[in-house]
Design a protein around this motif. Structure first.
Motif, PDB file in Angstrom:
ATOM      1  N   PHE A   1       0.831  -1.208   0.000  1.00  0.00           N
ATOM      2  CA  PHE A   1       0.000   0.000   0.000  1.00  0.00           C
ATOM      3  C   PHE A   1       0.863   1.255   0.000  1.00  0.00           C
ATOM      4  O   PHE A   1       0.602   2.213  -0.743  1.00  0.00           O
ATOM      5  CB  PHE A   1      -0.925  -0.018   1.224  1.00  0.00           C
ATOM      6  N   THR A   2       1.919   1.248   0.806  1.00  0.00           N
ATOM      7  CA  THR A   2       2.822   2.400   0.845  1.00  0.00           C
ATOM      8  C   THR A   2       3.528   2.584  -0.492  1.00  0.00           C
ATOM      9  O   THR A   2       3.652   3.710  -0.987  1.00  0.00           O
ATOM     10  CB  THR A   2       3.869   2.212   1.967  1.00  0.00           C
ATOM     11  N   GLU A   3       3.981   1.495  -1.094  1.00  0.00           N
ATOM     12  CA  GLU A   3       4.654   1.574  -2.401  1.00  0.00           C
ATOM     13  C   GLU A   3       3.712   2.115  -3.464  1.00  0.00           C
ATOM     14  O   GLU A   3       4.100   2.937  -4.292  1.00  0.00           O
ATOM     15  CB  GLU A   3       5.173   0.197  -2.804  1.00  0.00           C
ATOM     16  N   ALA A   4       2.458   1.661  -3.453  1.00  0.00           N
ATOM     17  CA  ALA A   4       1.492   2.145  -4.435  1.00  0.00           C
ATOM     18  C   ALA A   4       1.190   3.622  -4.228  1.00  0.00           C
ATOM     19  O   ALA A   4       1.133   4.393  -5.192  1.00  0.00           O
ATOM     20  CB  ALA A   4       0.214   1.317  -4.361  1.00  0.00           C
ATOM     21  N   ALA A   5       1.021   4.032  -2.967  1.00  0.00           N
ATOM     22  CA  ALA A   5       0.678   5.426  -2.697  1.00  0.00           C
ATOM     23  C   ALA A   5       1.847   6.361  -2.950  1.00  0.00           C
ATOM     24  O   ALA A   5       1.710   7.397  -3.603  1.00  0.00           O
ATOM     25  CB  ALA A   5       0.200   5.563  -1.245  1.00  0.00           C
ATOM     26  N   VAL A   6       3.017   5.987  -2.444  1.00  0.00           N
ATOM     27  CA  VAL A   6       4.182   6.869  -2.553  1.00  0.00           C
ATOM     28  C   VAL A   6       4.870   6.709  -3.903  1.00  0.00           C
ATOM     29  O   VAL A   6       5.111   7.684  -4.612  1.00  0.00           O
ATOM     30  CB  VAL A   6       5.175   6.604  -1.399  1.00  0.00           C
ATOM     31  N   GLY A   7       5.198   5.462  -4.258  1.00  0.00           N
ATOM     32  CA  GLY A   7       5.953   5.229  -5.490  1.00  0.00           C
ATOM     33  C   GLY A   7       5.167   5.536  -6.738  1.00  0.00           C
ATOM     34  O   GLY A   7       5.629   6.264  -7.621  1.00  0.00           O
ATOM     35  N   ALA A   8       3.964   4.971  -6.845  1.00  0.00           N
ATOM     36  CA  ALA A   8       3.174   5.168  -8.059  1.00  0.00           C
ATOM     37  C   ALA A   8       2.392   6.474  -8.017  1.00  0.00           C
ATOM     38  O   ALA A   8       2.208   7.120  -9.049  1.00  0.00           O
ATOM     39  CB  ALA A   8       2.220   4.000  -8.252  1.00  0.00           C
ATOM     40  N   GLY A   9       1.945   6.886  -6.850  1.00  0.00           N
ATOM     41  CA  GLY A   9       1.114   8.083  -6.766  1.00  0.00           C
ATOM     42  C   GLY A   9       1.896   9.368  -6.639  1.00  0.00           C
ATOM     43  O   GLY A   9       2.054  10.137  -7.599  1.00  0.00           O
ATOM     44  N   ILE A  10       2.433   9.596  -5.460  1.00  0.00           N
ATOM     45  CA  ILE A  10       3.073  10.883  -5.163  1.00  0.00           C
ATOM     46  C   ILE A  10       4.321  11.099  -6.012  1.00  0.00           C
ATOM     47  O   ILE A  10       4.515  12.182  -6.570  1.00  0.00           O
ATOM     48  CB  ILE A  10       3.397  10.969  -3.657  1.00  0.00           C
ATOM     49  N   SER A  11       5.162  10.077  -6.126  1.00  0.00           N
ATOM     50  CA  SER A  11       6.402  10.244  -6.891  1.00  0.00           C
ATOM     51  C   SER A  11       6.117  10.578  -8.353  1.00  0.00           C
ATOM     52  O   SER A  11       6.790  11.414  -8.953  1.00  0.00           O
ATOM     53  CB  SER A  11       7.263   8.984  -6.813  1.00  0.00           C
ATOM     54  N   THR A  12       5.122   9.917  -8.929  1.00  0.00           N
ATOM     55  CA  THR A  12       4.780  10.194 -10.324  1.00  0.00           C
ATOM     56  C   THR A  12       4.275  11.616 -10.484  1.00  0.00           C
ATOM     57  O   THR A  12       4.663  12.317 -11.428  1.00  0.00           O
ATOM     58  CB  THR A  12       3.722   9.183 -10.823  1.00  0.00           C
ATOM     59  N   VAL A  13       3.447  12.063  -9.560  1.00  0.00           N
ATOM     60  CA  VAL A  13       2.948  13.445  -9.625  1.00  0.00           C
ATOM     61  C   VAL A  13       4.094  14.443  -9.471  1.00  0.00           C
ATOM     62  O   VAL A  13       4.172  15.447 -10.197  1.00  0.00           O
ATOM     63  CB  VAL A  13       1.868  13.675  -8.538  1.00  0.00           C
ATOM     64  N   LEU A  14       5.021  14.159  -8.550  1.00  0.00           N
ATOM     65  CA  LEU A  14       6.157  15.059  -8.366  1.00  0.00           C
ATOM     66  C   LEU A  14       7.051  15.088  -9.603  1.00  0.00           C
ATOM     67  O   LEU A  14       7.546  16.154 -10.003  1.00  0.00           O
ATOM     68  CB  LEU A  14       6.971  14.645  -7.132  1.00  0.00           C
ATOM     69  N   MET A  15       7.264  13.923 -10.232  1.00  0.00           N
ATOM     70  CA  MET A  15       8.080  13.900 -11.452  1.00  0.00           C
ATOM     71  C   MET A  15       7.395  14.652 -12.582  1.00  0.00           C
ATOM     72  O   MET A  15       8.049  15.382 -13.339  1.00  0.00           O
ATOM     73  CB  MET A  15       8.380  12.457 -11.866  1.00  0.00           C
ATOM     74  N   LEU A  16       6.085  14.500 -12.710  1.00  0.00           N
ATOM     75  CA  LEU A  16       5.368  15.235 -13.753  1.00  0.00           C
ATOM     76  C   LEU A  16       5.406  16.732 -13.481  1.00  0.00           C
ATOM     77  O   LEU A  16       5.532  17.534 -14.411  1.00  0.00           O
ATOM     78  CB  LEU A  16       3.924  14.736 -13.845  1.00  0.00           C
TER      79      LEU A  16
END
Length: 196
Positions: A60-75
């Motif tokens: 859950f943490t990987e999905a929220a942080v890795g796929a969610g927040i990190s992707t938004v920050l990279m974009l």
């Protein structure tokens, strides 16, 4: 009907294959948007791997942080850069040798490890019984994972949250600064037009 152990092995092999393919795609891609999207996909596949290892909280943490927040920050950070690299990266032998050497050392270090899930592992002999007893007696939380994350590893969880918050604030500052620069450029251009 197939044995559940064989099914689990096939699922693990499939997920690891997808991870390798996605990693190769990230390394080979020259388009930053594609790289950001592939990184999010990599995180989602990693979350699926964690689920197969019965680590749903980590998934859950990987999905929220890795796929969610990190992707938004990279974009968000992509708005400050170009869409693709200017020059193709040349292959340097030195970093490749260092990576291969470290990889070989890590593989060599795993030779003496006990089998996965073995009750003879040092962690199961010392710290796990203490966590189980402490969760029941000291913290009195029925979910052991929650008691570990919220109590024993509370400072670690707080640190992770602070890092994510700082990264988000940093991206917001960068985006705000770019908007200010664009407004200044627009005012300069319109001022020159009025002078002419």
């Amino acid at each position: 009907m197939m044995d559940s152990g064989i099914v689990n092995i096939l699922v693990d092999i499939s997920l690891m294959t997808l991870l390798v393919i996605t990693a190769i795609g990230i390394v080979r891609s020259r388009n930053l948007f594609a790289t950001a999207m592939l990184s999010g996909i990599y995180s989602l596949i990693s979350a699926a791997v964690f689920v197969t290892l019965d680590a749903v909280d980590v998934a859950f943490t990987e999905a929220a942080v890795g796929a969610g927040i990190s992707t938004v920050l990279m974009l968000g950070a992509m708005t400050l850069t170009r869409r693709s690299e200017k020059h193709a990266i040349k292959l340097h032998v030195g970093p490749l040798l260092v990576t291969l050497g470290i990889g070989a050392a890590l593989i060599y270090g795993t030779v003496d490890m006990p089998p996965f899930g073995s009750t003879d592992a040092p962690g199961f002999q010392h710290i796990v019984p203490e966590y189980i007893a402490g969760s029941r007696d000291d913290i009195q939380v029925p979910n052991i994972v929650t008691s570990i994350l919220a109590s024993y590893r509370g400072f670690d969880t707080l640190g992770e949250t602070a890092v994510i918050f700082a990264a988000g604030i940093g991206v917001l500052f960068l985006l705000g600064r770019r908007r200010e620069d664009e407004e200044t450029d627009d005012e300069t251009v319109s001022g020159k037009g009025e002078d002419a």
